[in-house]
Design an enzyme around this catalytic site. Structure first.
Site, mmCIF file in Angstrom:
data_model
loop_
_atom_site.group_PDB
_atom_site.id
_atom_site.type_symbol
_atom_site.label_atom_id
_atom_site.label_comp_id
_atom_site.label_asym_id
_atom_site.label_seq_id
_atom_site.Cartn_x
_atom_site.Cartn_y
_atom_site.Cartn_z
ATOM 1 N N GLU A 176 -100.507 21.985 5.347
ATOM 2 C CA GLU A 176 -101.979 21.760 4.931
ATOM 3 C C GLU A 176 -102.154 21.978 3.719
ATOM 4 O O GLU A 176 -102.796 23.221 2.997
ATOM 5 C CB GLU A 176 -102.873 22.626 6.002
ATOM 6 C CG GLU A 176 -104.578 22.256 5.581
ATOM 7 C CD GLU A 176 -105.537 22.757 6.464
ATOM 8 O OE1 GLU A 176 -106.535 22.576 6.249
ATOM 9 O OE2 GLU A 176 -104.973 23.632 6.986
ATOM 10 N N LYS A 213 -101.340 17.884 7.436
ATOM 11 C CA LYS A 213 -102.744 18.057 7.617
ATOM 12 C C LYS A 213 -103.325 18.089 6.180
ATOM 13 O O LYS A 213 -103.219 18.835 5.292
ATOM 14 C CB LYS A 213 -103.263 19.442 8.318
ATOM 15 C CG LYS A 213 -104.789 19.497 8.452
ATOM 16 C CD LYS A 213 -105.081 20.456 9.254
ATOM 17 C CE LYS A 213 -106.621 20.506 9.579
ATOM 18 N NZ LYS A 213 -107.148 21.803 10.630
#
Length: 295
Positions: A176, A213
């Site tokens: 992420e 992500k």
């Protein structure tokens, strides 16, 4: 469900991930939004007891097991707790939901327009415990605040370096590198970010995959190359400060990306709601986020 079953779900993209991993810094705000004021708990243990009650209520709600939620990201204390009389990872898997564990230890101070992850000195022990508890994967977050090529390269390199250790442990890593949606140069920086991610994906062995992500990009469809890359199991989107309606509208413009929303999933839930009201509010959010994910 088996690891292969979950992998097939993410590859098909027919669902989304609920982010239930608020940690120490974000928990009081999450509790206030839920209707639990600061004077209703004292100290960290009571705070986490309150947030665990909320998360347990979410997981046990009928709408959560509708098949539209295919993953959930947990904080370590949630992973260690029980839900519906069972270990939290088992309770999730019984509902067809793959359990992920947040493994980063917070953000370092900003440098070169980014915040790297702090040193992950507890990673090995956490991975060992997570495997023993039957977790499916992990999630780790960095933050990008400006289109600084050196900073973005450092963020991506750190994410992929740690991801290899996670894969070695037998877990699926979600990388992420969040891009701050308020950054004025986000469109430019997201092009740099995509190029850096592709460079590392192309260098990965053929038998390895990761999940990504990412903030929903300014340019719709920008991350299609990542969605289609053979080293990527799934690309999921964070809500990044958008409301549920805003996040869903933006996500629906990006084919192949599915949601991994936190606040946008939980924003209409209140501790004062009856179980029926709670499930109805959660179900409404789940339906909306699912529709945007499969659009």
């Amino acid at each position: 469900m088996t690891t292969q079953d979950f992998a097939a779900k993410f590859a098909a993209g027919k669902g989304f991930i609920a982010a239930l991993d608020q940690s120490g810094g974000s928990t009081p705000k999450a509790l206030r939004g839920y209707g639990v004021s600061d004077d209703e708990w004292s100290g960290e243990d009571e705070m986490f007891e309150q947030i665990h009650k909320m998360r347990s209520r979410v997981i046990c709600a009928p709408s959560f097991a509708s098949g539209k939620v295919i993953g959930a990201i947990l904080f370590e204390k949630t992973m260690d707790g029980d839900v519906d009389g069972k270990p939290a990872p088992d309770a999730l898997k019984e509902r067809g939901v793959a359990p992920f564990i947040k493994v980063d230890q917070g953000l370092a101070d900003e440098a070169d327009g980014v915040q790297l992850m702090k040193p992950l000195d507890k990673l090995d022990a956490l991975l060992e415990k997570s495997v023993a508890k039957g977790m499916y994967g992990t999630k780790m977050r960095s933050v990008i605040k400006s289109a600084n090529p050196a900073g973005i390269a450092a963020v991506v390199a750190q994410q992929f370096e740690v991801a290899q250790k996670i894969i070695d442990a037998g877990l699926m890593p979600i990388l992420e590198p969040e891009y701050d949606i308020t950054a004025a140069d986000r469109a430019e920086g997201e092009e740099i970010l995509k190029a850096e991610i592709l460079k590392h994906l192309d260098a990965m062995p053929e038998d390895r995959q990761v999940m990504l992500k990412l903030s929903i990009p300014v340019k719709a469809g920008l991350y299609q190359e990542l969605v289609d890359h053979p080293r990527v199991l799934s690309v999921v989107a964070l809500s990044g400060g958008y409301t549920t309606d805003e996040a869903c509208a933006e996500l629906a413009k990006n084919k192949g990306m599915i949601a991994s929303f936190s606040r946008a999933t939980l924003q209409d839930l209140r501790v004062s709601q009856s179980d029926e009201e709670f499930d109805a509010a959660l179900g409404k959010s789940i339906d909306k986020i699912y529709a945007a994910s499969v659009a």
